[in-house]
Design a protein around this motif. Structure first.
Motif, short mmCIF file in Angstrom:
data_model
loop_
_atom_site.label_atom_id
_atom_site.label_comp_id
_atom_site.label_asym_id
_atom_site.label_seq_id
_atom_site.Cartn_x
_atom_site.Cartn_y
_atom_site.Cartn_z
N ILE A 30 0.84 -1.19 0.00
CA ILE A 30 0.00 0.00 0.00
C ILE A 30 0.88 1.24 0.00
O ILE A 30 0.68 2.17 -0.79
N LYS A 31 1.88 1.26 0.85
CA LYS A 31 2.78 2.41 0.92
C LYS A 31 3.50 2.61 -0.41
O LYS A 31 3.61 3.73 -0.89
N PHE A 32 3.97 1.51 -1.02
CA PHE A 32 4.68 1.63 -2.29
C PHE A 32 3.78 2.25 -3.36
O PHE A 32 4.15 3.22 -4.01
N TYR A 33 2.60 1.68 -3.55
CA TYR A 33 1.73 2.17 -4.62
C TYR A 33 1.21 3.58 -4.38
O TYR A 33 1.13 4.39 -5.29
N TYR A 34 0.85 3.88 -3.16
CA TYR A 34 0.23 5.18 -2.89
C TYR A 34 1.22 6.28 -2.53
O TYR A 34 0.93 7.45 -2.71
N ASP A 35 2.40 5.94 -2.03
CA ASP A 35 3.37 6.97 -1.66
C ASP A 35 4.43 7.20 -2.73
O ASP A 35 4.85 8.32 -2.95
N THR A 36 4.90 6.12 -3.37
CA THR A 36 6.05 6.29 -4.26
C THR A 36 5.90 5.66 -5.64
O THR A 36 6.67 5.99 -6.52
N GLY A 37 4.94 4.77 -5.82
CA GLY A 37 4.94 3.96 -7.02
C GLY A 37 4.01 4.37 -8.15
O GLY A 37 3.87 3.65 -9.12
N ALA A 38 3.37 5.53 -8.07
CA ALA A 38 2.43 5.90 -9.12
C ALA A 38 2.35 7.42 -9.25
O ALA A 38 2.62 8.15 -8.31
N ASP A 39 1.97 7.85 -10.45
CA ASP A 39 1.83 9.29 -10.71
C ASP A 39 0.47 9.84 -10.35
O ASP A 39 0.29 11.04 -10.25
N SER A 40 -0.52 8.97 -10.17
CA SER A 40 -1.88 9.43 -9.84
C SER A 40 -2.54 8.43 -8.90
O SER A 40 -2.12 7.27 -8.80
N LEU A 41 -3.58 8.89 -8.24
CA LEU A 41 -4.34 8.02 -7.34
C LEU A 41 -4.98 6.88 -8.13
O LEU A 41 -5.00 5.73 -7.68
N TYR A 42 -5.49 7.17 -9.33
CA TYR A 42 -6.09 6.12 -10.16
C TYR A 42 -5.05 5.06 -10.52
O TYR A 42 -5.31 3.87 -10.40
N GLU A 43 -3.87 5.50 -10.96
CA GLU A 43 -2.82 4.56 -11.35
C GLU A 43 -2.39 3.71 -10.15
O GLU A 43 -2.18 2.51 -10.27
N ALA A 44 -2.28 4.35 -8.98
CA ALA A 44 -1.91 3.60 -7.77
C ALA A 44 -2.96 2.54 -7.46
O ALA A 44 -2.63 1.40 -7.15
N SER A 45 -4.24 2.92 -7.56
CA SER A 45 -5.33 1.98 -7.28
C SER A 45 -5.32 0.83 -8.28
O SER A 45 -5.47 -0.34 -7.91
N ARG A 46 -5.14 1.16 -9.55
CA ARG A 46 -5.11 0.13 -10.60
C ARG A 46 -3.94 -0.83 -10.37
O ARG A 46 -4.10 -2.05 -10.44
N ASN A 47 -2.77 -0.30 -10.09
CA ASN A 47 -1.60 -1.14 -9.85
C ASN A 47 -1.80 -2.05 -8.64
O ASN A 47 -1.41 -3.21 -8.66
N LEU A 48 -2.41 -1.50 -7.59
CA LEU A 48 -2.65 -2.31 -6.39
C LEU A 48 -3.58 -3.47 -6.68
O LEU A 48 -3.29 -4.61 -6.31
N ILE A 49 -4.71 -3.21 -7.35
CA ILE A 49 -5.65 -4.31 -7.59
C ILE A 49 -5.08 -5.32 -8.57
O ILE A 49 -5.32 -6.52 -8.41
N LEU A 50 -4.32 -4.88 -9.56
CA LEU A 50 -3.71 -5.83 -10.49
C LEU A 50 -2.66 -6.68 -9.78
O LEU A 50 -2.56 -7.88 -10.04
N ASN A 51 -1.92 -6.08 -8.87
CA ASN A 51 -0.92 -6.82 -8.13
C ASN A 51 -1.55 -7.83 -7.17
O ASN A 51 -1.03 -8.92 -7.00
N CYS A 52 -2.66 -7.47 -6.57
CA CYS A 52 -3.31 -8.35 -5.58
C CYS A 52 -4.24 -9.38 -6.21
O CYS A 52 -4.63 -10.34 -5.54
N ALA A 53 -4.62 -9.19 -7.47
CA ALA A 53 -5.57 -10.10 -8.12
C ALA A 53 -4.98 -11.50 -8.28
O ALA A 53 -3.83 -11.65 -8.65
N GLU A 54 -5.79 -12.50 -8.00
CA GLU A 54 -5.36 -13.88 -8.20
C GLU A 54 -5.38 -14.25 -9.68
O GLU A 54 -4.50 -14.95 -10.15
N ASP A 55 -6.37 -13.78 -10.41
CA ASP A 55 -6.44 -14.02 -11.85
C ASP A 55 -6.22 -12.67 -12.54
O ASP A 55 -7.14 -11.93 -12.84
N LYS A 56 -4.94 -12.35 -12.75
CA LYS A 56 -4.57 -11.04 -13.27
C LYS A 56 -5.17 -10.74 -14.64
O LYS A 56 -5.61 -9.62 -14.90
#
Length: 99
Positions: A30-56
């Motif tokens: 969560i810290k990576f995606y929302y603090d340092t890993g994305a340029d926007s809140l949407y991109e951070a949210s998208r990256n988080l759900i894709l990373n956590c998804a079992e069936d990507k």
């Protein structure tokens, strides 16, 4: 009349009647995606759900067809982090509007 589904996911999110499994996001993810890993809140949210998804592939297709649900899924993942409770997202149109 309870419906029993076999789901071994840490988080099961029912989106429009279909269950998607996710692993529980950890604090460092969560810290990576929302603090340092994305340029926007949407991109951070998208990256988080894709990373956590079992069936990507399945969730990537859903996100591409219905990008507006990305924040809803991410908020629910963040909300249930640590609880393992099931979440239902059913309040969106069944067809995506053209962008």
């Amino acid at each position: 009349m309870s419906e029993k589904k076999e789901n071994t996911s840490q988080v099961a999110i029912n989106i429009g009647g279909e269950v998607y499994g996710f692993k529980m996001p950890g604090h460092t993810e969560i810290k990576f995606y929302y603090d340092t890993g994305a340029d926007s809140l949407y991109e951070a949210s998208r990256n988080l759900i894709l990373n956590c998804a079992e069936d990507k592939a399945k969730i990537r297709k859903l996100v591409e067809e219905k990008p507006a649900i990305v924040p809803q899924i991410a908020v629910n993942l963040l909300r249930v982090a640590g609880t393992g409770m099931e979440v239902k997202l059913e309040n969106f149109p069944s067809t995506a509007a053209g962008s």
